[in-house]
Design a protein around this motif. Structure first.
Motif, PDB file in Angstrom:
ATOM      1  N   LEU A 245     -15.914   2.219  97.730  1.00 27.46           N
ATOM      2  CA  LEU A 245     -17.043   2.076  98.384  1.00 27.46           C
ATOM      3  C   LEU A 245     -18.011   3.189  98.042  1.00 27.46           C
ATOM      4  O   LEU A 245     -17.902   4.265  98.621  1.00 27.46           O
ATOM      5  CB  LEU A 245     -17.197   1.519  99.633  1.00 27.46           C
ATOM      6  CG  LEU A 245     -18.473   1.227 100.305  1.00 27.46           C
ATOM      7  CD1 LEU A 245     -18.870  -0.081  99.723  1.00 27.46           C
ATOM      8  CD2 LEU A 245     -18.048   0.947 102.011  1.00 27.46           C
ATOM      9  N   ILE A 246     -19.010   3.204  97.299  1.00 23.45           N
ATOM     10  CA  ILE A 246     -19.942   4.089  96.895  1.00 23.45           C
ATOM     11  C   ILE A 246     -21.260   4.388  97.839  1.00 23.45           C
ATOM     12  O   ILE A 246     -21.516   5.468  98.403  1.00 23.45           O
ATOM     13  CB  ILE A 246     -20.419   4.223  95.574  1.00 23.45           C
ATOM     14  CG1 ILE A 246     -19.004   4.422  94.726  1.00 23.45           C
ATOM     15  CG2 ILE A 246     -21.387   5.453  95.152  1.00 23.45           C
ATOM     16  CD1 ILE A 246     -19.295   4.031  93.122  1.00 23.45           C
ATOM     17  N   THR A 247     -21.937   3.114  97.995  1.00 25.26           N
ATOM     18  CA  THR A 247     -23.128   3.097  98.830  1.00 25.26           C
ATOM     19  C   THR A 247     -22.847   2.768 100.333  1.00 25.26           C
ATOM     20  O   THR A 247     -23.463   3.420 101.148  1.00 25.26           O
ATOM     21  CB  THR A 247     -24.207   2.253  98.149  1.00 25.26           C
ATOM     22  OG1 THR A 247     -23.480   1.032  97.811  1.00 25.26           O
ATOM     23  CG2 THR A 247     -24.766   2.943  96.880  1.00 25.26           C
ATOM     24  N   GLY A 248     -21.978   1.777 100.354  1.00 25.55           N
ATOM     25  CA  GLY A 248     -21.855   1.363 101.876  1.00 25.55           C
ATOM     26  C   GLY A 248     -22.990   0.770 102.552  1.00 25.55           C
ATOM     27  O   GLY A 248     -23.526   1.068 103.507  1.00 25.55           O
ATOM     28  N   LYS A 249     -23.273  -0.587 102.052  1.00 28.54           N
ATOM     29  CA  LYS A 249     -24.168  -1.245 102.753  1.00 28.54           C
ATOM     30  C   LYS A 249     -23.733  -2.592 103.439  1.00 28.54           C
ATOM     31  O   LYS A 249     -22.530  -2.766 103.306  1.00 28.54           O
ATOM     32  CB  LYS A 249     -25.430  -1.715 101.760  1.00 28.54           C
ATOM     33  CG  LYS A 249     -25.945  -0.584 101.252  1.00 28.54           C
ATOM     34  CD  LYS A 249     -26.583   0.213 102.069  1.00 28.54           C
ATOM     35  CE  LYS A 249     -27.461   1.401 101.391  1.00 28.54           C
ATOM     36  NZ  LYS A 249     -27.977   2.291 102.266  1.00 28.54           N
ATOM     37  N   THR A 250     -24.507  -3.155 104.376  1.00 27.88           N
ATOM     38  CA  THR A 250     -24.040  -4.412 105.052  1.00 27.88           C
ATOM     39  C   THR A 250     -23.324  -5.577 103.857  1.00 27.88           C
ATOM     40  O   THR A 250     -23.967  -5.884 103.088  1.00 27.88           O
ATOM     41  CB  THR A 250     -25.118  -4.884 105.857  1.00 27.88           C
ATOM     42  OG1 THR A 250     -25.728  -4.182 106.901  1.00 27.88           O
ATOM     43  CG2 THR A 250     -24.547  -6.495 106.720  1.00 27.88           C
ATOM     44  N   HIS A 251     -21.977  -5.832 104.395  1.00 26.66           N
ATOM     45  CA  HIS A 251     -21.399  -6.777 103.693  1.00 26.66           C
ATOM     46  C   HIS A 251     -21.252  -6.480 102.216  1.00 26.66           C
ATOM     47  O   HIS A 251     -20.775  -7.380 101.440  1.00 26.66           O
ATOM     48  CB  HIS A 251     -21.897  -8.103 103.710  1.00 26.66           C
ATOM     49  CG  HIS A 251     -21.926  -8.472 105.123  1.00 26.66           C
ATOM     50  ND1 HIS A 251     -22.450  -9.883 105.764  1.00 26.66           N
ATOM     51  CD2 HIS A 251     -21.602  -8.224 106.384  1.00 26.66           C
ATOM     52  CE1 HIS A 251     -22.484 -10.103 106.837  1.00 26.66           C
ATOM     53  NE2 HIS A 251     -21.908  -9.151 107.366  1.00 26.66           N
ATOM     54  N   GLN A 252     -21.328  -5.183 101.767  1.00 32.44           N
ATOM     55  CA  GLN A 252     -21.399  -4.681 100.344  1.00 32.44           C
ATOM     56  C   GLN A 252     -20.282  -5.211  99.470  1.00 32.44           C
ATOM     57  O   GLN A 252     -20.580  -5.926  98.544  1.00 32.44           O
ATOM     58  CB  GLN A 252     -21.558  -3.321 100.272  1.00 32.44           C
ATOM     59  CG  GLN A 252     -21.706  -2.853  98.883  1.00 32.44           C
ATOM     60  CD  GLN A 252     -21.763  -1.487  98.576  1.00 32.44           C
ATOM     61  OE1 GLN A 252     -22.591  -0.982  99.381  1.00 32.44           O
ATOM     62  NE2 GLN A 252     -21.158  -0.558  97.486  1.00 32.44           N
ATOM     63  N   ILE A 253     -19.171  -4.853 100.070  1.00 31.98           N
ATOM     64  CA  ILE A 253     -17.940  -5.348  99.119  1.00 31.98           C
ATOM     65  C   ILE A 253     -17.860  -6.721  99.057  1.00 31.98           C
ATOM     66  O   ILE A 253     -17.737  -7.365  97.856  1.00 31.98           O
ATOM     67  CB  ILE A 253     -16.799  -4.803  99.846  1.00 31.98           C
ATOM     68  CG1 ILE A 253     -16.538  -3.226  99.473  1.00 31.98           C
ATOM     69  CG2 ILE A 253     -15.428  -5.249  98.803  1.00 31.98           C
ATOM     70  CD1 ILE A 253     -15.550  -2.484 100.294  1.00 31.98           C
ATOM     71  N   ARG A 254     -18.041  -7.457 100.216  1.00 37.35           N
ATOM     72  CA  ARG A 254     -18.041  -8.625 100.309  1.00 37.35           C
ATOM     73  C   ARG A 254     -18.779  -9.717  99.170  1.00 37.35           C
ATOM     74  O   ARG A 254     -18.279 -10.617  98.460  1.00 37.35           O
ATOM     75  CB  ARG A 254     -17.874  -9.472 101.683  1.00 37.35           C
ATOM     76  CG  ARG A 254     -17.039  -8.952 102.581  1.00 37.35           C
ATOM     77  CD  ARG A 254     -17.453  -8.975 104.046  1.00 37.35           C
ATOM     78  NE  ARG A 254     -17.328 -10.393 104.508  1.00 37.35           N
ATOM     79  CZ  ARG A 254     -18.068 -10.832 105.659  1.00 37.35           C
ATOM     80  NH1 ARG A 254     -18.332 -10.082 106.513  1.00 37.35           N
ATOM     81  NH2 ARG A 254     -18.002 -11.951 105.762  1.00 37.35           N
ATOM     82  N   ALA A 255     -19.909  -9.321  99.193  1.00 39.49           N
ATOM     83  CA  ALA A 255     -21.084  -9.916  98.565  1.00 39.49           C
ATOM     84  C   ALA A 255     -20.905  -9.362  97.144  1.00 39.49           C
ATOM     85  O   ALA A 255     -21.030 -10.357  96.184  1.00 39.49           O
ATOM     86  CB  ALA A 255     -22.352  -9.693  98.960  1.00 39.49           C
TER      87      ALA A 255
END
Length: 341
Positions: A245-255
């Protein structure tokens, strides 16, 4: 009269800011009136409120206990009611501690637990950490008036894994800085639909629908997101993926993974409902198989020198591990089994 000796977690802030934390329900005009009348003094002398506090400073409140209790909002009956309303049981929750020293805690958050409260009645890791520190005598109720240990990185409610907590003000400040600067290396484990044989990078832009608390990934937008991934094991049906995870935003990996056709197993928002249903029936899973697994700190000075440059890992939850063990992987069997070492 009440005497307060300033400690490390309270130093470095203005006197008026400290007083506002100590008696949070009092108006600013009250403090300045009391300072002017010398009902509140600093080191035995009249103060204006803009003085910066240092360790060992003495603040005296020449106020009645009733006045202090009223403005602190912590009269005994109110404190009891507030604790019950806010889900005081979180204070008694056990914590899976991966690492702990005098400054920091690394915890393995269970799926289903909030990182931080979203509402007054919520139970979160923050309250669990504070309860642990109270029970172990590392902080007192009095100290919690003006400083509250907290978590630094947030995970979705149903994402498990490594979460950091600062036990002192200095530790919280340094942790916040390294997470903000993205110098902490964060890797997740997840099980995704489909066969992924090669490492890859995903770039895009994220937009959020506040009404549904769901995000979408596109080629345009204000919030840029970056996700890298490395397959650890796979078969024709699914892949055990290591995600950086580079940026780390809401639900980033999932979406992000769903946007390229590889939704996470068990994900109710972005996943494949039919596929999820099969594994829910077999293993009883009802949350996404996404786990904050591995964290490496950058080189740091005091107060976090003890974890400087070190790497920590958190074991995956029981059901996640059961799926890993019982799946017939075509490639990467050994890599799959090593994630729990």
């Amino acid at each position: 009269m009440r005497e307060i000796i300033i400690k490390e977690n309270e130093a470095g802030q203005r006197l008026d800011k400290f007083l506002k934390k100590y008696m949070k329900e009092a108006p600013a005009s009250f403090f300045y009136k009391m300072l002017r009348k010398k009902n509140i003094v600093l080191n035995g002398k009249k103060a204006g409120g803009n003085e910066k506090l240092a360790v060992g400073d003495q603040v005296k409140l020449f106020l009645s206990d009733d006045t202090i209790s009223k403005f602190s909002g912590e009269a005994p009956e109110k404190r009891k009611a507030d604790k019950e309303k806010a889900g005081g049981g979180a204070m008694e929750l056990p914590l899976e501690i991966i690492y702990e020293d005098s400054q920091i805690m690394l915890l393995n958050k269970p799926a289903g637990m909030l990182s931080q409260k979203a509402g007054k009645t919520d139970v979160s890791m923050v309250e669990a950490v504070q309860g642990y520190l109270l029970r172990s005598g590392q902080i007192t109720e009095e100290e919690l008036r003006t400083f509250r240990p907290s978590v630094c990185n947030r995970l979705d409610r149903n994402t498990s894994g490594l979460i950091t907590a600062g036990k002192t003000l200095a530790a919280l400040q340094q942790l916040s800085q390294v997470f903000q600067e993205r110098t902490v290396e964060k890797w997740y484990l997840c099980i995704v639909k489909g066969c992924v044989r090669e490492s890859g990078s995903i770039r895009g832009f994220l937009t959020k629908d506040e009404r549904t608390n769901q995000v979408a990934v596109g080629s345009r937008g204000k919030t840029a997101i970056e996700t890298d991934y490395v397959p650890a094991a796979w078969n024709d049906e699914m892949t055990l993926l290591k995600v950086h995870l580079i940026t780390g935003k809401t639900h980033q990996i999932r979406a992000h993974l769903a946007s390229i056709g590889h939704p996470i197993l068990g994900d109710p928002k972005y996943g494949d409902s039919r596929w999820n249903g099969r594994y829910q029936k077999k293993y009883g899973i009802c949350t996404q198989m996404l786990h904050a697994w591995h964290l490496t700190f950058p080189v740091m000075e005091a107060p976090l020198e003890a974890v400087s440059g070190h790497t920590y890992e958190a074991p995956v939850p029981e059901k996640f591990w059961q799926i890993i063990k019982e799946t017939k992987w075509q490639h990467g069997i050994q890599e799959a089994l090593e994630v729990q070492h």
